[in-house]
Design an enzyme around this catalytic site. Structure first.
Site, PDB file in Angstrom:
ATOM      1  N   ARG A 271       2.099   8.531  -1.245  1.00 36.84           N
ATOM      2  CA  ARG A 271       3.191   7.805  -1.894  1.00 36.84           C
ATOM      3  C   ARG A 271       2.882   7.760  -3.387  1.00 36.84           C
ATOM      4  O   ARG A 271       2.016   7.036  -3.821  1.00 36.84           O
ATOM      5  CB  ARG A 271       3.230   6.392  -1.296  1.00 36.84           C
ATOM      6  CG  ARG A 271       4.468   5.604  -1.627  1.00 36.84           C
ATOM      7  CD  ARG A 271       4.255   4.142  -1.290  1.00 36.84           C
ATOM      8  NE  ARG A 271       3.394   3.524  -2.257  1.00 36.84           N
ATOM      9  CZ  ARG A 271       2.485   2.586  -1.999  1.00 36.84           C
ATOM     10  NH1 ARG A 271       2.295   2.156  -0.776  1.00 36.84           N
ATOM     11  NH2 ARG A 271       1.745   2.079  -2.960  1.00 36.84           N
ATOM     12  N   HIS A 275       4.761   0.810  -3.711  1.00 37.59           N
ATOM     13  CA  HIS A 275       5.384   0.561  -2.400  1.00 37.59           C
ATOM     14  C   HIS A 275       6.897   0.381  -2.553  1.00 37.59           C
ATOM     15  O   HIS A 275       7.689   0.993  -1.837  1.00 37.59           O
ATOM     16  CB  HIS A 275       4.749  -0.676  -1.770  1.00 37.59           C
ATOM     17  CG  HIS A 275       5.385  -1.089  -0.487  1.00 37.59           C
ATOM     18  ND1 HIS A 275       5.232  -0.374   0.682  1.00 37.59           N
ATOM     19  CD2 HIS A 275       6.186  -2.143  -0.182  1.00 37.59           C
ATOM     20  CE1 HIS A 275       5.921  -0.977   1.644  1.00 37.59           C
ATOM     21  NE2 HIS A 275       6.507  -2.045   1.147  1.00 37.59           N
ATOM     22  N   TYR A 284      -4.382  -1.727  -6.781  1.00 39.14           N
ATOM     23  CA  TYR A 284      -5.206  -1.350  -5.619  1.00 39.14           C
ATOM     24  C   TYR A 284      -5.539   0.141  -5.554  1.00 39.14           C
ATOM     25  O   TYR A 284      -6.141   0.602  -4.602  1.00 39.14           O
ATOM     26  CB  TYR A 284      -4.550  -1.801  -4.312  1.00 39.14           C
ATOM     27  CG  TYR A 284      -3.108  -1.343  -4.134  1.00 39.14           C
ATOM     28  CD1 TYR A 284      -2.815  -0.087  -3.627  1.00 39.14           C
ATOM     29  CD2 TYR A 284      -2.040  -2.174  -4.483  1.00 39.14           C
ATOM     30  CE1 TYR A 284      -1.517   0.339  -3.461  1.00 39.14           C
ATOM     31  CE2 TYR A 284      -0.725  -1.770  -4.331  1.00 39.14           C
ATOM     32  CZ  TYR A 284      -0.468  -0.516  -3.812  1.00 39.14           C
ATOM     33  OH  TYR A 284       0.822  -0.097  -3.664  1.00 39.14           O
TER      34      TYR A 284
HETATM   35  C1  LIG Z   1       6.753  -6.273  11.748  1.00 39.54           C
HETATM   36  C2  LIG Z   1       6.538  -6.261  10.273  1.00 39.54           C
HETATM   37  N1  LIG Z   1       5.407  -6.752   9.745  1.00 39.54           N
HETATM   38  C3  LIG Z   1       5.198  -6.746   8.417  1.00 39.54           C
HETATM   39  C4  LIG Z   1       6.153  -6.259   7.570  1.00 39.54           C
HETATM   40  C5  LIG Z   1       5.937  -6.276   6.057  1.00 39.54           C
HETATM   41  N2  LIG Z   1       5.739  -4.922   5.581  1.00 39.54           N
HETATM   42  C6  LIG Z   1       6.755  -4.245   5.004  1.00 39.54           C
HETATM   43  S1  LIG Z   1       6.312  -2.702   4.563  1.00 39.54           S
HETATM   44  C7  LIG Z   1       4.730  -2.917   5.115  1.00 39.54           C
HETATM   45  C8  LIG Z   1       3.735  -1.795   5.013  1.00 39.54           C
HETATM   46  C9  LIG Z   1       4.056  -0.658   5.911  1.00 39.54           C
HETATM   47  O1  LIG Z   1       3.267   0.445   5.626  1.00 39.54           O
HETATM   48  P1  LIG Z   1       3.475   1.838   6.349  1.00 39.54           P
HETATM   49  O2  LIG Z   1       3.830   1.659   7.782  1.00 39.54           O
HETATM   50  O3  LIG Z   1       2.283   2.659   6.048  1.00 39.54           O
HETATM   51  O4  LIG Z   1       4.769   2.449   5.666  1.00 39.54           O
HETATM   52  P2  LIG Z   1       5.086   2.799   4.143  1.00 39.54           P
HETATM   53  O5  LIG Z   1       5.688   1.564   3.525  1.00 39.54           O
HETATM   54  O6  LIG Z   1       3.811   3.220   3.486  1.00 39.54           O
HETATM   55  O7  LIG Z   1       6.075   3.883   4.216  1.00 39.54           O
HETATM   56  C10 LIG Z   1       4.571  -4.196   5.619  1.00 39.54           C
HETATM   57  C11 LIG Z   1       3.305  -4.724   6.152  1.00 39.54           C
HETATM   58  C12 LIG Z   1       7.337  -5.749   8.148  1.00 39.54           C
HETATM   59  N3  LIG Z   1       8.309  -5.209   7.414  1.00 39.54           N
HETATM   60  N4  LIG Z   1       7.494  -5.754   9.491  1.00 39.54           N
END
Ligand SMILES: Cc1ncc(C[n+]2csc(CCOP(=O)(O)OP(=O)(O)O)c2C)c(N)n1
Length: 386
Positions: A271, A275, A284
């Site tokens: 990425r 985020h 980080y």
């Molecule tokens: C069930 C749930 N827990 C926590 C969150 C908060 N949250 C939003 S994005 C994220 C990180 C997700 O990372 P990843 O699966 O690696 O996907 P990326 O954003 O890197 O595409 C979190 C913890 C959420 N949206 N849903």
């Protein structure tokens, strides 16, 4: 009899009723992420497909920068950029047949756009205007999922139902590396394999779950290895090599369509942006890491392959960029228009049978809107209640 002779005579037998199950060896992923660009395999790929992927990558990158700019202008509430991950997004969209289904996460608006969804509709949810912003059935794109991994059991359910009905449909579900630590990921993969559902899971391993690096949330040898525990094949692919992602997904989809069951594909990518626009990634991770990945850019990799082989000239590059500019200008212009919204729409399409609480809230909001329409000073102190 000596002790050694006794040992020699001992023949261990398996526990009662034990049967050998699936041989795990064929399910294991390759040791290295699979590559096509820059290898001999590239010569086997249809040049038309490579050029199509290229045009879509250029368009996709421009879509990402435009959407990010719209957040800075206050026209978009939030945008989870897929800059650097365009090869996964575009390959996922192009590899599907019209009759197939895509199950995206919040980071996958580009996959939805590359599948044909109007870019403004794709951003409706992220602007905060409406629940989904499009009819999922029209393009066979499930709603963009914000709760992590909840799209995966939905994809399995749809794929399994299609198979029971005899419909020739494959579901492709996208999820992030962080999402693979969710219970829904486990349940989806387990049922997909037990039912041999025609579903493919694409994990975009972009290194981070917001600020949490992969090493802090899983001890698995790779995310593709997780497949083996469920009894499905795991494939590891270079997620910045659009031709490789397209090929690996294509094979997994063909396998699923032929009744061979699910596959888990891990695409190793990065990425490049934060985020979302609400995140500061410098807190980080270091610039050096980001720069290293910029040197493995999905557009540059494909452009290099195409120009080396004389499949893309300056004119074609210019045309791809112009097409991307036209899309961006149109997106900008339409996103700069204030949407006309009915606040009461908030209650539409939430439940087939609205709950009592929802009906109460609906009545309350209706009353507040009516009071406001009667005159701005009727609801007490300034700003109260809104
Ligand atoms: C069930 C749930 N827990 C926590 C969150 C908060 N949250 C939003 S994005 C994220 C990180 C997700 O990372 P990843 O699966 O690696 O996907 P990326 O954003 O890197 O595409 C979190 C913890 C959420 N949206 N849903």
């Amino acid at each position: 009899m000596t002790v050694m002779e006794q040992r020699g005579a001992y023949r261990p037998t398996p526990p009662p009723a034990w049967q050998p199950r699936t041989d795990p060896a064929p399910l294991l992923p390759d040791a290295l992420p699979y590559r096509v660009l820059g290898t001999e395999a590239a010569a086997q790929v249809d040049p038309g497909l490579l050029r199509r992927l290229y045009a879509e990558l250029v368009r996709g990158r421009r879509y990402n920068t435009q959407a990010t700019a719209l957040t800075k202008q206050g026209r978009l509430a939030v945008y989870p950029s897929s800059t650097g991950q365009e090869a996964c997004e575009v390959a996922a969209a192009l590899v599907l047949e019209d009759r197939d289904w895509l199950f995206p996460s919040y980071r996958d608006t580009l996959a939805a756009v590359a599948r044909g969804l109007d870019p403004v509709q794709a951003l409706t949810l992220l602007r905060g205007d409406w629940h989904t912003g499009y009819d999922p059935r029209e393009h066979r794109i499930a709603p963009l999922c914000t709760p992590l991994a909840t799209q995966l059991p939905h994809a399995v359910g749809l794929a399994h139902a299609a198979r029971l009905k005899g419909d020739d449909v494959v579901a492709l579900a996208l999820v992030g590396d962080g999402g693979t630590s969710e219970g829904d990921f486990h349940e989806a993969l387990n049922f997909a394999a037990v039912w041999q559902a025609p579903v493919v899971f694409l994990v975009q391993n972009n290194g981070f779950a917001i600020s949490v690096p992969l090493a802090k949330q899983t001890a698995a040898p790779s995310l593709a290895h997780k497949a083996v525990g469920y009894g499905m094949p795991g494939r590891l692919v270079d997620g910045n090599d659009a031709a490789a992602v397209h090929q690996v997904l294509g094979e997994a989809i063909a396998h699923a369509r032929a009744g061979g069951g699910p596959t888990l594909v891990e695409a190793v990518t990065y990425r490049i942006d934060a985020h979302t626009n609400a995140d500061d990634a410098t807190r980080y991770r270091g610039d050096a890491e980001v720069e290293t990945w910029r040197g493995h850019d999905p557009i540059a990799l494909l452009e290099h392959e195409l120009t080396e082989r004389g499949l893309l000239d300056d004119e074609a590059i210019r045309a791809a960029r112009e097409d991307a500019e036209t899309m961006a200008a149109d997106l900008r212009e339409r996103m700069n228009q204030d949407p006309v919204l009915d606040p009461m729409d908030l209650f539409a399409h939430v439940y087939a049978q609205p709950t009592t609480q929802l009906l109460e809230q609906e009545t309350q909001l209706r009353a507040e809107l009516d009071a406001e329409a009667d005159g701005p000073h009727h609801h007490g102190p300034e700003g109260a209640g809104r």
